[in-house]
Write an enzyme that holds these catalytic residues in place. Structure first.
Site, PDB file in Angstrom:
ATOM      1  CB  ALA A  50      -6.346 -15.731  -6.400  1.00 50.14           C
ATOM      2  CB  ILE A  51      -8.849 -18.654  -1.750  1.00 54.20           C
ATOM      3  CG1 ILE A  51      -7.691 -19.567  -2.167  1.00 54.20           C
ATOM      4  CG2 ILE A  51     -10.098 -19.449  -1.385  1.00 54.20           C
ATOM      5  CD1 ILE A  51      -7.937 -20.401  -3.361  1.00 54.20           C
ATOM      6  NE  ARG A  94       0.325 -16.136   3.819  1.00 52.46           N
ATOM      7  CZ  ARG A  94       1.283 -17.030   3.606  1.00 52.46           C
ATOM      8  NH1 ARG A  94       2.543 -16.731   3.848  1.00 52.46           N
ATOM      9  NH2 ARG A  94       0.983 -18.224   3.147  1.00 52.46           N
ATOM     10  CB  CYS A 154       0.290 -16.713 -26.482  1.00 52.18           C
ATOM     11  SG  CYS A 154       0.270 -17.837 -25.087  1.00 52.18           S
ATOM     12  CB  ILE A 203      -4.364  -5.743   3.936  1.00 51.11           C
ATOM     13  CG1 ILE A 203      -4.734  -4.354   4.456  1.00 51.11           C
ATOM     14  CG2 ILE A 203      -5.574  -6.447   3.337  1.00 51.11           C
ATOM     15  CD1 ILE A 203      -5.732  -4.326   5.612  1.00 51.11           C
ATOM     16  CG  HIS A 229      -9.942 -17.377   2.411  1.00 53.93           C
ATOM     17  ND1 HIS A 229      -9.527 -18.688   2.317  1.00 53.93           N
ATOM     18  CD2 HIS A 229      -8.845 -16.620   2.176  1.00 53.93           C
ATOM     19  CE1 HIS A 229      -8.228 -18.711   2.037  1.00 53.93           C
ATOM     20  NE2 HIS A 229      -7.791 -17.472   1.938  1.00 53.93           N
TER      21      HIS A 229
HETATM   22  C1  FAD Z   1       1.164 -16.061  -0.200  1.00 50.35           C
HETATM   23  C2  FAD Z   1      -0.115 -15.318  -0.033  1.00 50.35           C
HETATM   24  C3  FAD Z   1      -1.349 -15.981  -0.109  1.00 50.35           C
HETATM   25  C4  FAD Z   1      -2.515 -15.297   0.059  1.00 50.35           C
HETATM   26  N1  FAD Z   1      -3.701 -15.943  -0.101  1.00 50.35           N
HETATM   27  C5  FAD Z   1      -4.867 -15.238  -0.010  1.00 50.35           C
HETATM   28  C6  FAD Z   1      -6.104 -15.842  -0.311  1.00 50.35           C
HETATM   29  O1  FAD Z   1      -6.160 -16.993  -0.740  1.00 50.35           O
HETATM   30  N2  FAD Z   1      -7.237 -15.129  -0.145  1.00 50.35           N
HETATM   31  C7  FAD Z   1      -7.208 -13.842   0.270  1.00 50.35           C
HETATM   32  O2  FAD Z   1      -8.258 -13.249   0.428  1.00 50.35           O
HETATM   33  N3  FAD Z   1      -6.045 -13.227   0.521  1.00 50.35           N
HETATM   34  C8  FAD Z   1      -4.871 -13.904   0.370  1.00 50.35           C
HETATM   35  N4  FAD Z   1      -3.689 -13.282   0.585  1.00 50.35           N
HETATM   36  C9  FAD Z   1      -3.715 -11.912   0.986  1.00 50.35           C
HETATM   37  C10 FAD Z   1      -3.954 -10.967  -0.156  1.00 50.35           C
HETATM   38  O3  FAD Z   1      -3.308 -11.391  -1.318  1.00 50.35           O
HETATM   39  C11 FAD Z   1      -3.432  -9.640   0.277  1.00 50.35           C
HETATM   40  O4  FAD Z   1      -4.018  -9.298   1.478  1.00 50.35           O
HETATM   41  C12 FAD Z   1      -3.746  -8.570  -0.731  1.00 50.35           C
HETATM   42  O5  FAD Z   1      -3.311  -8.914  -2.010  1.00 50.35           O
HETATM   43  C13 FAD Z   1      -3.066  -7.305  -0.271  1.00 50.35           C
HETATM   44  O6  FAD Z   1      -3.363  -6.292  -1.161  1.00 50.35           O
HETATM   45  P1  FAD Z   1      -2.749  -4.876  -0.934  1.00 50.35           P
HETATM   46  O7  FAD Z   1      -3.355  -4.032  -1.979  1.00 50.35           O
HETATM   47  O8  FAD Z   1      -2.892  -4.494   0.473  1.00 50.35           O
HETATM   48  O9  FAD Z   1      -1.182  -5.079  -1.146  1.00 50.35           O
HETATM   49  P2  FAD Z   1      -0.303  -5.228  -2.460  1.00 50.35           P
HETATM   50  O10 FAD Z   1      -0.987  -5.998  -3.485  1.00 50.35           O
HETATM   51  O11 FAD Z   1       1.024  -5.669  -2.022  1.00 50.35           O
HETATM   52  O12 FAD Z   1      -0.215  -3.752  -3.002  1.00 50.35           O
HETATM   53  C14 FAD Z   1       0.547  -2.781  -2.390  1.00 50.35           C
HETATM   54  C15 FAD Z   1       1.014  -1.819  -3.440  1.00 50.35           C
HETATM   55  O13 FAD Z   1       1.628  -0.735  -2.811  1.00 50.35           O
HETATM   56  C16 FAD Z   1       2.708  -0.308  -3.574  1.00 50.35           C
HETATM   57  N5  FAD Z   1       3.612   0.414  -2.703  1.00 50.35           N
HETATM   58  C17 FAD Z   1       4.226  -0.016  -1.593  1.00 50.35           C
HETATM   59  N6  FAD Z   1       4.992   0.929  -1.083  1.00 50.35           N
HETATM   60  C18 FAD Z   1       4.854   2.019  -1.866  1.00 50.35           C
HETATM   61  C19 FAD Z   1       5.394   3.323  -1.860  1.00 50.35           C
HETATM   62  N7  FAD Z   1       6.232   3.717  -0.922  1.00 50.35           N
HETATM   63  N8  FAD Z   1       5.060   4.172  -2.841  1.00 50.35           N
HETATM   64  C20 FAD Z   1       4.184   3.794  -3.824  1.00 50.35           C
HETATM   65  N9  FAD Z   1       3.659   2.586  -3.873  1.00 50.35           N
HETATM   66  C21 FAD Z   1       3.980   1.709  -2.898  1.00 50.35           C
HETATM   67  C22 FAD Z   1       3.286  -1.585  -4.097  1.00 50.35           C
HETATM   68  O14 FAD Z   1       4.064  -1.364  -5.246  1.00 50.35           O
HETATM   69  C23 FAD Z   1       2.055  -2.415  -4.365  1.00 50.35           C
HETATM   70  O15 FAD Z   1       1.635  -2.307  -5.696  1.00 50.35           O
HETATM   71  C24 FAD Z   1      -2.492 -13.945   0.374  1.00 50.35           C
HETATM   72  C25 FAD Z   1      -1.288 -13.269   0.405  1.00 50.35           C
HETATM   73  C26 FAD Z   1      -0.095 -13.938   0.168  1.00 50.35           C
HETATM   74  C27 FAD Z   1       1.179 -13.199   0.127  1.00 50.35           C
END
Ligand code: FAD
Ligand code: FAD
Lengths: 492, 414
Positions: free
Chosen positions: A61-62, A323, A412, A348, A64
């Site tokens: 949750a940075i 990731r 809580c 992403i 960047h």
């Molecule tokens: C360890 C780690 C550290 C990170 N640190 C940073 C950071 O410091 N700063 C930063 O900017 N980014 C960071 N990131 C990256 C960032 O967190 C992600 O890029 C971002 O949260 C991705 O968001 P998203 O919405 O693409 O994916 P997600 O949050 O994974 O959302 C995807 C959603 O899709 C849903 N989904 C998947 N398949 C289906 C389906 N078939 N049908 C219906 N729903 C589905 C899932 O249930 C989920 O809710 C980090 C990631 C990780 C894992």
């Protein structure tokens, strides 16, 4: 068919939509919110019981600064633009975001070269960065390992509340007439004459456009459209969350110099006031967000190299996130090559959180290639969370208790959350439906006792407020049942 | 004068009663729950009160007896009232359904109890499903709420609460597969090992721990292994298919309010330093019961808390000159850590051994000089032992003295 405006519900119309967004992570939530600016019927679909249940809740949750991704890539551009947008969005949507700045520290010549490279890269893309010598770094961060040589300082970088961010974006979209459909995993896509038919576990939905924001599962959605050129593999990151007592060990986000595997194990405060250390970077064949003994050891080692401190003594919980590592190495925001009407937002990985607002804007543009984007005059940019007792002035607290004595009843004790606030989390939109949903909205159960005290009491509140029996209460939906039943019942 | 007691468990009730008996005009007992009693109402087993009331009572009965006294003697009780902030000048901020109140009593006694260490504090790796509870929480859900917490259960940690719950779950019809304990000896009282495990044929795996939690939505299994030098021994792993993991891995005093007042926390009691009247370094601020360090029996809690209650009234204006005590070697903790000199009665030191010891000698040292010593037939980490100081030894203490309490095993009691 339910037509009430702005509902997060199980009962949305399966009928016909202008845009269906698959995935309610930070990216899908941002796309959803941005689409509700227009005269469009928008539905956000997720497989889980709540929004923000995957990578977006298990991240560092940075926000960047943007000096790190290679210039010229979408990742670089979206990161830089995303930071600018977060300034405004965090204010519009009352999301906790603190611009506390980051330090990338170097221990040896090689690492000094690396941060020098990042300094130039940052200047190239217009990100404020500054080189700090050892004395200055230790003056700013006295707890750092005194063996450091120098650091790259980026003032415009910050920490965000990732749970709030997703909830606020979804909530704002709901307020502006969007709909949310949960517990509806997408199983297949079918091209129809006038759009795409989205098959979910709960029935099929017709839509003119589908935006795929399915995180670590986005390539599966692409496969459903017959698109196999892009693949994703999970790269796991494990963390320790530490007691608030040590939340102020560092002021900035402190990174080591990056390696080919990523930005390394960092030490930071969270917006909640805890200390966070992690993540690891482990390439997996299949998604698995378990923590491991080796991984947790590696986190401690990595963090101790930056800040020599007995972190393990203050541990309150551990978690891991995945990731979404796309096969091109860059973010993908593009029309599908295989199915008309599908827009993919895939691969992403980090800095996906920082970049999300910019990615959403790009995705909306692509949606505009297919349907007409006509701005609504009544779009409301703002979202507000229900009041938090610990964050409002004394007189307002008294006022709330006077109106509703539940605000005087602390449930809580670690995070000081009252019964009134828990009820408000169940009544807000999108509402909490389970224990983790309550935790992510108002932090109850996330403190140092991890729900030991309040969890049983929250079960009672859920039973009362949701009108369901105790053995239906879950931690995070599905079959994550908290208790099996009532042992005073008549089942004996 | 007004004495405020924060926390209406056995410690708080005892302190309130004794403050009132000692002549406090007004005693306010502030409890955040809907009833008095602390953890006692959920401890429906017997084994309480043997030394204090001279009868074998259940937790609720013990609480009931104390509660009646609280009422009879005229203590003012505020229920569903939580002290959310405490300041060094003894002011307390209290959140209640009636609103927020600020109270500034002449003396404050903290009797806030302890919380359980959760999974995250010991960093058990694996998945994060539903079905992982600390033992006290599981006890609350079982005994107060009447919920069926699990059907097949593994318990980590052989502290008393874990032992009691092993029996409780079994009586409720659940299957307790085993109890694992990291140390080579049980953490709880011997009587509980016998009555809660052995009598029910539940295996106790010493020097074992849970090394992985498995299951996506609800716990599906735990992996358990023998532990040597803090590491799992290869080849000893065993998977137990259970739907619930219960943790009894230690209690930590609730010290947030004390920390807010600016007091520092000792690493070995995980609480603040107290003198023999349970007074902290801030005059007229006391801490008793599990908030001062973890006690074994409620009877001891009540006796010690009564000392504080009386002192909060009687100790007015005593000039402070103190000696200091620390535990050494196999003594894990000692309460009090400060000895106020010149009191009428010599103090009692409470201590816990760090490991099971047979015939042993405990000595109070000033540097290398032996001030006092006593013999013990056996000492167990699960039990709080006492070291009463005799008057002539107490009188030898000088202001600023730094003392240590040490134990050495003399021989086996075969
Ligand atoms: C360890 C780690 C550290 C990170 N640190 C940073 C950071 O410091 N700063 C930063 O900017 N980014 C960071 N990131 C990256 C960032 O967190 C992600 O890029 C971002 O949260 C991705 O968001 P998203 O919405 O693409 O994916 P997600 O949050 O994974 O959302 C995807 C959603 O899709 C849903 N989904 C998947 N398949 C289906 C389906 N078939 N049908 C219906 N729903 C589905 C899932 O249930 C989920 O809710 C980090 C990631 C990780 C894992
Ligand atoms: C499972 C279990 C089994 C046990 N078995 C036995 C046994 O067989 N025999 C025996 O002698 N002893 C037994 N004990 C030990 C005994 O119960 C404890 O020693 C005793 O309860 C400790 O008393 P206390 O008052 O310090 O703490 P608690 O009982 O924990 O009471 C603390 C009280 O303070 C309140 N409080 C905390 N913070 C605040 C605040 N900020 N504002 C207002 N109120 C607050 C809490 O709500 C609580 O009511 C057992 C304990 C447990 C948990």
């Amino acid at each position: 068919m339910e037509e009430s405006r702005g509902k997060s519900s199980e009962l949305v119309s399966l009928g016909s939509w202008d845009v269906v967004v698959i995935g309610a992570g930070i990216v899908g939530a941002a796309v959803f919110r941005e689409l509700t600016r227009y005269h469009l019927r928008v539905l956000l679909v997720d497989a889980l019981n709540d929004v923000g249940g995957e990578a977006s809740r298990a991240t560092s949750a940075i926000i960047h600064a943007g000096f790190d991704p290679e210039p010229g890539t979408l990742m670089s551009q979206a990161n830089v633009d995303g930071v600018q947008l977060w300034f405004r969005w965090s204010q519009e949507l009352s999301i906790d975001l603190e611009w506390n700045g980051s330090l990338v520290v170097a221990f040896n010549d090689e690492e000094v070269n690396e941060i020098t490279r990042l300094l130039h890269q940052g200047k190239n893309v217009g990100v404020p960065v500054k080189f700090l010598g050892r004395e200055e770094v230790l003056r700013r961060e006295p707890m750092l390992n005194p063996e450091i040589r120098a650091a790259l300082y980026a003032p415009v970088s910050g920490i965000i509340d990732p749970f709030q961010a997703v909830v606020a974006l979804v909530g704002n979209g709901l307020k502006n007439g969007g709909h949310v459909f949960l517990n509806a995993r997408v199983k297949g896509l079918e091209r129809r004459k006038d759009g795409v038919l989205v098959h979910t576990e709960k029935g099929s939905i017709q839509s003119k456009v589908v935006v795929n924001c399915a995180g670590v599962g986005a390539h599966k959605i692409m496969e459903m459209a017959g698109e196999t050129w892009f693949t994703i593999h999970p790269r796991r990151g494990q963390y320790f969350v530490l007691d608030k007592q040590v939340g102020h060990l560092v002021r900035h986000v402190v990174f080591p110099a990056p390696t080919s595997l990523g930005k390394g194990t960092l030490v930071t405060r969270t917006t909640h006031g805890n200390l966070l250390i992690g993540p690891t970077a482990e390439d997996l064949a299949e998604p698995d967000s378990s923590t491991t003994a080796e991984g947790l050891r590696a986190v401690l080692e990595g963090a101790k190299r930056l800040v020599p401190f007995p972190f393990e003594r203050y541990a309150i919980t551990q978690y891991a996130g995945l990731r979404a590592m796309g096969s091109t190495g860059d973010f993908l925001v593009a029309h599908s090559k295989a199915m008309e009407g599908l827009v993919n937002v895939a691969g992403i990985k980090s800095p996906g959180f920082a970049a999300a607002p910019a990615l959403a804007r790009l995705a909306v543009k692509l949606v505009g290639d297919i349907v007409r984007l006509e701005e609504r005059s009544d779009f409301d940019t703002r979202f507000e969370f229900p009041p938090r007792m610990t964050e409002i002035p004394f007189a307002d607290r008294e006022g709330l208790i006077f109106e509703d004595p539940k605000y005087g009843h602390i449930v809580c004790r670690c995070e000081m959350v009252s019964e009134g606030e828990i009820v408000s989390a169940l009544r807000m939109n999108p509402p909490a439906m389970d224990l983790d949903g309550i935790k992510r909205r108002i932090r109850a159960t996330s403190g140092r006792c991890q729900g030991g005290f309040c969890m049983p009491r929250i079960i009672d509140i859920l039973v009362r407020e949701l009108g369901i029996s105790p053995n239906r209460i879950t931690k995070f939906g599905g079959r994550s049942f908290v208790v099996y039943g009532d042992n005073r019942g008549d089942d004996q | 004068m007004t004495v405020a007691v924060v926390g209406g468990g056995p410690a708080g009730m005892a302190a309130a009663i004794s403050a009132k008996k000692a002549g406090a005009l007004k005693v306010v007992l502030i409890e955040r729950a809907e009833r008095l009693g602390g953890v006692l109402p959920q401890c429906i087993h017997s084994g309480f009160g043997l030394s204090y009331f001279g009868q074998d009572l259940t937790g609720p009965e013990f609480a009931e007896l104390l509660g009646r006294e609280v009422e009879a003697i005229g203590v003012e009780v505020w229920l569903q009232s939580m002290v959310t902030e405490a300041y060094p000048d003894r002011s307390l901020l209290i959140s209640r359904a009636e609103g927020i109140s600020l109270l500034k009593p002449d003396a404050v006694i903290f009797a806030v109890g302890a919380r359980e260490r959760p999974r995250g504090a010991i960093a058990i790796p694996g998945s994060r499903p539903a079905g992982i509870y600390t033992a006290g929480t599981a006890q609350y859900m079982t005994n107060i709420q009447g919920y069926e917490v699990g059907k097949r259960i593994f318990i980590l940690g052989s502290g008393d609460i874990g032992l009691i719950m092993a029996r409780r779950f079994t009586l409720e019809g659940a299957k307790v597969e085993a109890v694992a304990e990291l140390m080579p000896f049980p953490g709880g009282l011997s009587r509980n090992v016998q009555q809660c495990l052995k009598d029910f044929g539940i295996p106790l795996l010493l020097s074992h721990s849970v090394i992985e939690v498995m299951g996506r939505e609800r716990v599906e299994a735990v992996k358990v292994a023998k532990i040597e030098n803090g590491m799992p021994v290869a080849g000893t792993e065993k998977v137990y298919e259970v739907d619930t993991l219960v943790l009894s891995v230690g209690l930590l005093p609730e010290v947030e309010l004390l920390r807010q007042m600016g007091l520092t926390i000792l690493p070995y009691t995980n609480s603040v330093t107290v003198n023999q009247f349970f007074e902290t370094e801030i005059p007229h601020v006391y801490v008793v019961g599990n908030g001062a360090g973890i006690w074994d029996l409620v009877d001891h809690v009540v006796v010690s808390a009564s000392t504080a209650g009386a002192a909060s009234v009687a100790n007015w204006g005593v000039e402070r000159s103190e000696a200091f005590v620390e535990p050494c070697r196999d003594v894990r903790l000692v309460i009090p850590q400060r000895i106020l000199l010149g009191a009428d009665e010599p103090p009692v030191l409470w201590f816990r051994a760090g490991k099971p010891l047979s015939v042993s000698k405990v000595t109070l040292l000033r540097g290398t000089e032996v001030l006092a010593s006593r013999g013990y037939l056996s000492l167990r980490p699960a039990e709080m032992a006492t070291f009463p100081l005799r008057k002539e030894h107490y009188e030898k203490l000088k202001p600023g003295d730094r003392l240590t309490l040490c134990v050495s095993e003399v021989g086996s009691d075969a």
